[in-house]
Design a protein around this motif. Structure first.
Motif, PDB file in Angstrom:
ATOM      1  N   ALA A 139       0.844  -1.195   0.000  1.00 53.32           N
ATOM      2  CA  ALA A 139       0.000   0.000   0.000  1.00 53.32           C
ATOM      3  C   ALA A 139       0.876   1.240   0.000  1.00 53.32           C
ATOM      4  O   ALA A 139       1.762   1.381   0.847  1.00 53.32           O
ATOM      5  CB  ALA A 139      -0.919  -0.003   1.223  1.00 53.32           C
TER       6      ALA A 139
ATOM      7  N   LEU B 110      -2.525   0.824  -4.396  1.00 52.19           N
ATOM      8  CA  LEU B 110      -2.004  -0.479  -3.991  1.00 52.19           C
ATOM      9  C   LEU B 110      -1.304  -1.089  -5.185  1.00 52.19           C
ATOM     10  O   LEU B 110      -1.866  -1.127  -6.290  1.00 52.19           O
ATOM     11  CB  LEU B 110      -3.145  -1.398  -3.533  1.00 52.19           C
ATOM     12  CG  LEU B 110      -2.737  -2.793  -3.061  1.00 52.19           C
ATOM     13  CD1 LEU B 110      -2.047  -2.721  -1.706  1.00 52.19           C
ATOM     14  CD2 LEU B 110      -3.948  -3.727  -2.987  1.00 52.19           C
TER      15      LEU B 110
ATOM     16  N   PRO C  99      -4.084   4.758   0.939  1.00 52.32           N
ATOM     17  CA  PRO C  99      -3.956   3.353   1.318  1.00 52.32           C
ATOM     18  C   PRO C  99      -2.899   3.117   2.392  1.00 52.32           C
ATOM     19  O   PRO C  99      -1.844   3.755   2.395  1.00 52.32           O
ATOM     20  CB  PRO C  99      -3.562   2.674  -0.001  1.00 52.32           C
ATOM     21  CG  PRO C  99      -4.153   3.571  -1.059  1.00 52.32           C
ATOM     22  CD  PRO C  99      -3.966   4.961  -0.511  1.00 52.32           C
TER      23      PRO C  99
ATOM     24  N   VAL D 166      -2.974  -3.825   4.252  1.00 49.18           N
ATOM     25  CA  VAL D 166      -3.427  -4.820   3.291  1.00 49.18           C
ATOM     26  C   VAL D 166      -3.306  -6.198   3.913  1.00 49.18           C
ATOM     27  O   VAL D 166      -2.341  -6.485   4.637  1.00 49.18           O
ATOM     28  CB  VAL D 166      -2.620  -4.716   1.970  1.00 49.18           C
ATOM     29  CG1 VAL D 166      -1.121  -4.899   2.211  1.00 49.18           C
ATOM     30  CG2 VAL D 166      -3.126  -5.703   0.931  1.00 49.18           C
TER      31      VAL D 166
ATOM     32  N   TYR E 245      -7.987  -7.309   1.260  1.00 50.69           N
ATOM     33  CA  TYR E 245      -8.588  -6.196   1.982  1.00 50.69           C
ATOM     34  C   TYR E 245      -7.588  -5.053   2.070  1.00 50.69           C
ATOM     35  O   TYR E 245      -6.398  -5.272   2.317  1.00 50.69           O
ATOM     36  CB  TYR E 245      -9.018  -6.638   3.382  1.00 50.69           C
ATOM     37  CG  TYR E 245     -10.168  -7.620   3.343  1.00 50.69           C
ATOM     38  CD1 TYR E 245     -11.488  -7.177   3.403  1.00 50.69           C
ATOM     39  CD2 TYR E 245      -9.925  -8.987   3.217  1.00 50.69           C
ATOM     40  CE1 TYR E 245     -12.543  -8.072   3.352  1.00 50.69           C
ATOM     41  CE2 TYR E 245     -10.976  -9.892   3.157  1.00 50.69           C
ATOM     42  CZ  TYR E 245     -12.284  -9.430   3.222  1.00 50.69           C
ATOM     43  OH  TYR E 245     -13.325 -10.314   3.157  1.00 50.69           O
ATOM     44  N   LEU E 246      -8.084  -3.828   1.884  1.00 47.67           N
ATOM     45  CA  LEU E 246      -7.241  -2.636   1.856  1.00 47.67           C
ATOM     46  C   LEU E 246      -7.870  -1.553   2.711  1.00 47.67           C
ATOM     47  O   LEU E 246      -9.051  -1.235   2.563  1.00 47.67           O
ATOM     48  CB  LEU E 246      -7.104  -2.138   0.413  1.00 47.67           C
ATOM     49  CG  LEU E 246      -6.398  -0.791   0.191  1.00 47.67           C
ATOM     50  CD1 LEU E 246      -4.919  -0.896   0.552  1.00 47.67           C
ATOM     51  CD2 LEU E 246      -6.563  -0.331  -1.259  1.00 47.67           C
ATOM     52  N   SER E 247      -7.073  -0.986   3.627  1.00 44.30           N
ATOM     53  CA  SER E 247      -7.543   0.153   4.417  1.00 44.30           C
ATOM     54  C   SER E 247      -6.967   1.439   3.836  1.00 44.30           C
ATOM     55  O   SER E 247      -5.904   1.443   3.231  1.00 44.30           O
ATOM     56  CB  SER E 247      -7.127   0.008   5.887  1.00 44.30           C
ATOM     57  OG  SER E 247      -5.717   0.131   6.025  1.00 44.30           O
ATOM     58  N   GLU E 248      -7.715   2.519   4.030  1.00 46.09           N
ATOM     59  CA  GLU E 248      -7.201   3.848   3.676  1.00 46.09           C
ATOM     60  C   GLU E 248      -7.655   4.804   4.774  1.00 46.09           C
ATOM     61  O   GLU E 248      -8.788   4.733   5.247  1.00 46.09           O
ATOM     62  CB  GLU E 248      -7.662   4.282   2.280  1.00 46.09           C
ATOM     63  CG  GLU E 248      -9.148   4.499   2.096  1.00 46.09           C
ATOM     64  CD  GLU E 248      -9.628   5.834   2.623  1.00 46.09           C
ATOM     65  OE1 GLU E 248      -8.811   6.750   2.759  1.00 46.09           O
ATOM     66  OE2 GLU E 248     -10.824   5.948   2.925  1.00 46.09           O
TER      67      GLU E 248
END
Length: 443
Positions: free
Chosen positions: A368, A383, A415, A418, A427-430
């Protein structure tokens, strides 16, 4: 519009992306900005491609974070879909998947660890708070590694604590127990990531530098340096940087704390490669040398390795702010595996060990990129996929999730974390708008 009318465009897009994947951008073409980003575009930056220091002006320019456009979502390659899992979180950073499929998220700004229960991650859901009152929690690791962990370790900015854990626990049964403390806390690089070796015998901890390029370290005599390195490792920083800019290790009880690797300005993401057991770092390099210098990177990290900071970067390239210093280290700098567009700010890293994505993705890594602040035109904010061949990095990285940048001055997503779910989804956080996204392969 009938579905059949979309096929020609989709086939053309697939063919274009396939061609791009086969021929990565190289040389100066690889040093692009956000306008050239789209899923499937790949880049290969080599050590010999680096421009001289100060080839461009060093610009402090941070894009404004704006609200996600109505109905807006990231872009993914053909054959994949992306959906919103959670929103409104307080600085969602690192993500970890529990063996039972629960998704753990470190809400660093909120000072808590939250859980998205397994089975709820396929649709919009509200996380459950596992533990709160923490000091900027970031790294997480289940221990022992494997299907039946007994603890969840959490790295706060000033200590590592552990919580008793049994499969399915979504609320800590008691307060965290301090396992490790006494390492430098806070600073401009406050994130602390952790990981366990595959055999569970080593706990790894990353600590970023207190400064950009070691500006206030001062100097030591040759004799003092030799003595210092005997105790702290080759290329270990001193002064206000003591105990920083590296990866450290201890046993799972926090004993026998010592240096693992040095000269890593800010290893913001740690991961253990399943195939080899190698420890990997996603690293933020220094600023102030121009738009395209030096590259950030992702690399496997060897015990006793020295990666250059603050005197050198990407091999024997001397930082002009340390001209003439530490010439003894020039030929001892380990060159990283994958060089990434400078100022992209890599944070989370995870290896794809699922089976839902196409075979070509198995064993690749995802990183990320949080996005730039020290560049004329934004870069990062996406990503990317690190392409491997037979478990070894090729040096090529490929855009996988993009679309967070709206203009030179506006972005809606940054991002960070991950992880791979038990169903093989990614899954990806931001932390720009506080959301988590799920990427799946379309059957």
């Amino acid at each position: 519009m009938p579905i059949r009318s979309l096929w020609p465009a989709a086939l053309i897009a697939c063919a274009t992306l396939t061609a791009q994947a086969a021929e990565p951008l190289t040389g100066s073409d690889a040093f692009g900005g956000w306008r050239g980003d789209r899923p499937g575009v790949s880049r290969l930056i080599r050590p010999g491609d680096l421009p001289p220091a100060y080839a461009t002006e060093s610009v402090a320019q941070q894009a404004n974070i704006v609200k996600r456009p109505a109905g807006g979502k990231p872009r993914v390659p053909p054959g994949f879909d992306v959906s919103l899992v959670a929103e409104g979180l307080a600085g969602p950073r690192t993500l970890r998947t529990a063996p039972n499929g629960d998704l753990f998220v470190a809400e660093s700004r909120g000072g808590r660890i939250s859980v998205i229960p397994a089975g709820e991650s396929a649709s919009l859901s509200k996380p459950v708070v596992f533990a709160s009152g923490l000091n900027r929690p970031y790294g997480m690791a289940f221990y022992p590694p494997g299907p039946d962990p007994q603890f969840l370790y959490v790295a706060e900015t000033n200590r590592v604590v552990r919580f008793a854990y049994r499969a399915g626990d979504r609320k800590a049964s008691g307060p965290g127990e301090t396992v490790l403390s006494g390492f430098p806390a806070g600073g401009s690089h406050w994130t602390r990531d952790i990981a366990f070796s595959a055999d569970g015998k080593r706990l790894f901890l990353s600590v970023g530098s207190a400064s950009n390029a070691g500006e206030a370290m001062g100097t030591k005599s040759d004799a003092d340096i030799a003595d210092w390195e005997d105790h702290h490792g080759l290329g270990a920083a001193w002064g206000r940087e003591q105990g920083r800019a590296g990866v450290f290790m201890a046993d799972p009880e926090g004993r026998d704390f010592k240096t693992f690797a040095t000269g890593i300005r800010n290893c913001s993401g740690l991961a253990v490669q399943p195939a080899s057991g190698a420890l990997w770092c996603a690293t933020n390099e220094r600023d102030g040398l121009g738009d395209n210098l030096p590259p950030d990177y992702a690399t496997h990290v060897t015990e006793g390795g020295f990666y250059g900071w603050p005197w050198f970067y990407i091999g024997a390239n001397q930082d002009p702010r340390h001209a003439g210093e530490r010439g003894d280290l020039r030929n001892k700098v380990t060159v990283p595996d994958v060089l990434i567009q400078p100022h992209s700010a890599p944070l989370g890293i995870a290896f794809y060990d699922g089976t839902a994505f196409p075979e070509a993705y198995r064993g690749d890594a995802f990183v990320a990129l949080h996005g730039s602040w020290n560049r004329g035109s934004p870069t990062g904010y996406k990503l990317v996929r690190l392409r491997m061949q037979d478990g070894r990095p090729t040096g090529v990285y490929e855009d996988f999730v993009t679309g967070f940048v709206l203009s030179d001055n506006a972005v809606w997503g940054r991002p960070v974390g991950v992880t791979v779910g038990p169903d093989g989804a990614l899954y990806l956080s931001e932390d720009g708008n506080g959301s988590i996204w799920r990427v799946t392969a379309v059957p």
